[in-house]
Motif scaffolding. Structure first.
Motif, PDB file in Angstrom:
ATOM      1  N   VAL A  59      45.264  32.736 -92.450  1.00 14.78           N
ATOM      2  CA  VAL A  59      46.400  33.507 -91.930  1.00 14.78           C
ATOM      3  C   VAL A  59      47.517  33.575 -92.971  1.00 14.78           C
ATOM      4  CG1 VAL A  59      48.204  33.547 -90.157  1.00 14.78           C
ATOM      5  CG2 VAL A  59      45.838  33.092 -89.501  1.00 14.78           C
ATOM      6  N   ALA A  60      47.737  32.498 -93.705  1.00 16.47           N
ATOM      7  CA  ALA A  60      48.766  32.496 -94.749  1.00 16.47           C
ATOM      8  C   ALA A  60      48.441  33.525 -95.836  1.00 16.47           C
ATOM      9  CB  ALA A  60      48.897  31.109 -95.365  1.00 16.47           C
ATOM     10  N   ARG A  61      47.168  33.687 -96.142  1.00 18.40           N
ATOM     11  CA  ARG A  61      46.747  34.627 -97.205  1.00 18.40           C
ATOM     12  C   ARG A  61      46.625  36.061 -96.715  1.00 18.40           C
ATOM     13  NH1 ARG A  61      42.216  30.453 -98.808  1.00 18.40           N
ATOM     14  NH2 ARG A  61      43.466  29.044-100.073  1.00 18.40           N
ATOM     15  N   GLU A  62      46.079  36.246 -95.510  1.00 18.28           N
ATOM     16  CA  GLU A  62      45.724  37.571 -95.026  1.00 18.28           C
ATOM     17  C   GLU A  62      46.597  38.089 -93.887  1.00 18.28           C
ATOM     18  OE1 GLU A  62      43.232  39.243 -96.562  1.00 18.28           O
ATOM     19  OE2 GLU A  62      42.863  37.508 -97.866  1.00 18.28           O
ATOM     20  N   GLY A  63      47.417  37.226 -93.339  1.00 15.57           N
ATOM     21  CA  GLY A  63      48.216  37.614 -92.183  1.00 15.57           C
ATOM     22  C   GLY A  63      47.333  37.768 -90.956  1.00 15.57           C
ATOM     23  N   GLN A  64      47.775  38.584 -90.024  1.00 17.68           N
ATOM     24  CA  GLN A  64      47.063  38.762 -88.769  1.00 17.68           C
ATOM     25  C   GLN A  64      45.647  39.305 -88.969  1.00 17.68           C
ATOM     26  OE1 GLN A  64      49.336  40.706 -85.770  1.00 17.68           O
ATOM     27  NE2 GLN A  64      47.628  40.804 -84.330  1.00 17.68           N
ATOM     28  N   ALA A  66      43.449  38.253 -90.782  1.00 11.13           N
ATOM     29  CA  ALA A  66      42.501  37.135 -90.897  1.00 11.13           C
ATOM     30  C   ALA A  66      41.796  36.874 -89.573  1.00 11.13           C
ATOM     31  CB  ALA A  66      43.228  35.871 -91.355  1.00 11.13           C
TER      32      ALA A  66
END
Length: 142
Positions: A59-64, A66
């Motif tokens: 989630v930190a890398r891709e946001g929602q 993910a």
């Protein structure tokens, strides 16, 4: 204490999901089961572990977005296993060195259970309590 003894006490319940499940669906399963990790299995073989940490990183890398990815895209695929005959001290070292909190246990090549860092800590506390009680009994008798 051995891994087999911990599993005997806590049971061999294992919560597993398929690698093609979405991360969002897996989050729902983590919540329903009230666990911090799920084994990812395909054809009765462990192919990964999905932990809360894996979800947070995704989630930190891709946001929602993910949450719509398959579990296989974010799971830890380099699975570290435990064996029933291993000691808690060995597990503690492995978990600390690798910074992992859940170890699937294989017995004869099959998933037999999961040991968490909480299980290891509980075991260590029980052993320390038992040792302290034995010392108190010894001193009182002496």
């Amino acid at each position: 204490m051995l891994v087999a003894e911990i599993l005997k006490d806590k049971g061999d319940a294992v919560y597993a999901i398929a690698p093609d499940l979405t991360v969002g669906e897996a989050c729902g399963e983590l919540d329903r089961r009230r666990v911090g990790a799920l084994m990812v299995c395909k054809n009765d073989k462990v192919v990964g572990v999905l932990s809360e940490r894996d979800v947070v990183r995704a989630v930190a890398r891709e946001g929602q977005a993910a949450l719509d990815q398959p579990v296989s895209a974010v799971m830890t695929a380099d699975v570290v296993f435990a064996a029933p005959a291993e000691t808690v001290a060995i597990l503690m070292g492995r978990m600390t060195d690798r910074r992992i909190r859940h170890l699937p246990v294989l017995r004869d090549g099959r998933l037999a259970g999961v040991i968490s860092i909480g299980d290891v800590v509980k075991c260590q506390i029980a052993e320390a309590t038992q040792e302290a009680e034995s010392l108190r009994t010894y001193i009182a008798a002496g």
